[in-house]
Write a protein that holds these residues in place. Structure first.
Motif, mmCIF file in Angstrom:
data_model
loop_
_atom_site.group_PDB
_atom_site.id
_atom_site.type_symbol
_atom_site.label_atom_id
_atom_site.label_comp_id
_atom_site.label_asym_id
_atom_site.label_seq_id
_atom_site.Cartn_x
_atom_site.Cartn_y
_atom_site.Cartn_z
ATOM 1 N N THR A 1 0.824 -1.207 0.000
ATOM 2 C CA THR A 1 0.000 0.000 0.000
ATOM 3 C C THR A 1 0.857 1.256 0.000
ATOM 4 O OG1 THR A 1 -1.735 -1.177 1.174
ATOM 5 C CG2 THR A 1 -1.832 1.219 1.209
ATOM 6 N N CYS A 2 1.907 1.262 0.809
ATOM 7 C CA CYS A 2 2.782 2.433 0.867
ATOM 8 C C CYS A 2 3.519 2.639 -0.449
ATOM 9 C CB CYS A 2 3.771 2.291 2.010
ATOM 10 S SG CYS A 2 3.016 2.465 3.627
ATOM 11 N N ALA A 3 3.961 1.567 -1.076
ATOM 12 C CA ALA A 3 4.641 1.696 -2.374
ATOM 13 C C ALA A 3 3.687 2.228 -3.431
ATOM 14 C CB ALA A 3 5.217 0.350 -2.788
ATOM 15 N N TYR A 4 2.440 1.767 -3.406
ATOM 16 C CA TYR A 4 1.452 2.254 -4.370
ATOM 17 C C TYR A 4 1.140 3.727 -4.141
ATOM 18 C CZ TYR A 4 -2.904 2.706 -6.933
ATOM 19 O OH TYR A 4 -3.887 3.129 -7.778
ATOM 20 N N VAL A 5 0.925 4.116 -2.899
ATOM 21 C CA VAL A 5 0.621 5.513 -2.592
ATOM 22 C C VAL A 5 1.799 6.404 -2.967
ATOM 23 C CG1 VAL A 5 0.211 7.126 -0.684
ATOM 24 C CG2 VAL A 5 -1.094 5.017 -0.828
ATOM 25 N N HIS A 6 3.007 5.935 -2.726
ATOM 26 C CA HIS A 6 4.188 6.735 -3.067
ATOM 27 C C HIS A 6 4.331 6.892 -4.577
ATOM 28 C CE1 HIS A 6 8.519 7.695 -3.526
ATOM 29 N NE2 HIS A 6 8.228 8.488 -2.496
ATOM 30 N N GLN A 7 3.919 5.897 -5.327
ATOM 31 C CA GLN A 7 3.982 5.991 -6.780
ATOM 32 C C GLN A 7 2.962 7.003 -7.308
ATOM 33 O OE1 GLN A 7 3.096 2.349 -8.777
ATOM 34 N NE2 GLN A 7 3.713 3.103 -10.763
ATOM 35 N N ILE A 8 1.774 7.037 -6.717
ATOM 36 C CA ILE A 8 0.712 7.925 -7.182
ATOM 37 C C ILE A 8 0.899 9.352 -6.643
ATOM 38 C CG2 ILE A 8 -1.782 8.304 -7.226
ATOM 39 C CD1 ILE A 8 -0.866 5.876 -8.849
ATOM 40 N N PHE A 9 1.169 9.477 -5.351
ATOM 41 C CA PHE A 9 1.335 10.781 -4.691
ATOM 42 C C PHE A 9 2.672 10.814 -3.955
ATOM 43 C CE2 PHE A 9 -3.286 9.793 -4.429
ATOM 44 C CZ PHE A 9 -3.739 10.757 -5.318
ATOM 45 N N PRO A 10 3.776 11.060 -4.643
ATOM 46 C CA PRO A 10 5.087 10.971 -3.978
ATOM 47 C C PRO A 10 5.338 12.043 -2.915
ATOM 48 C CG PRO A 10 5.339 11.699 -6.243
ATOM 49 C CD PRO A 10 3.905 11.337 -6.059
ATOM 50 N N THR A 11 4.721 13.198 -3.053
ATOM 51 C CA THR A 11 4.998 14.269 -2.094
ATOM 52 C C THR A 11 4.424 13.992 -0.710
ATOM 53 O OG1 THR A 11 3.052 15.472 -2.866
ATOM 54 C CG2 THR A 11 5.148 16.033 -3.888
ATOM 55 N N ILE A 12 3.379 13.179 -0.639
ATOM 56 C CA ILE A 12 2.760 12.890 0.661
ATOM 57 C C ILE A 12 3.751 12.167 1.571
ATOM 58 C CG2 ILE A 12 0.987 11.516 1.817
ATOM 59 C CD1 ILE A 12 -0.858 12.126 -0.505
ATOM 60 N N LEU A 13 4.441 11.167 1.033
ATOM 61 C CA LEU A 13 5.368 10.396 1.864
ATOM 62 C C LEU A 13 6.752 11.028 1.925
ATOM 63 C CD1 LEU A 13 4.390 6.759 0.884
ATOM 64 C CD2 LEU A 13 3.783 8.007 2.933
#
Length: 72
Positions: free
Chosen positions: A20-32
């Motif tokens: 989940t974290c890898a997917y979110v980082h791919q879509i919205f990198p600035t959040i992480l």
């Protein structure tokens, strides 16, 4: 039974967190990327593990899916 006391469930939760974290980082990198320190840094580190070890993580996900299917 809680996922903390069942080893297979704990591994499943960790794999899902990494994916989940890898997917979110791919879509919205600035959040992480802006939260590399502190408690939110755990999610950034999980995203790094998911990105760098993605073949191994995907093999573990397939193995867990097969073991869940065969176990039931």
């Amino acid at each position: 039974m809680s996922a903390l006391f069942n080893f297979q469930s704990l591994l499943l939760v960790l794999l899902l967190l990494i994916c989940t974290c890898a997917y979110v980082h791919q879509i919205f990198p600035t959040i992480l990327d802006r939260n590399k320190q502190g408690l939110m840094g755990i999610f950034w580190k999980a995203a790094r593990v998911g990105e760098r070890l993605s073949p191994y993580i995907s093999l573990c996900c397939v193995f867990m899916a097969v073991s869940m299917f065969v176990g039931n």
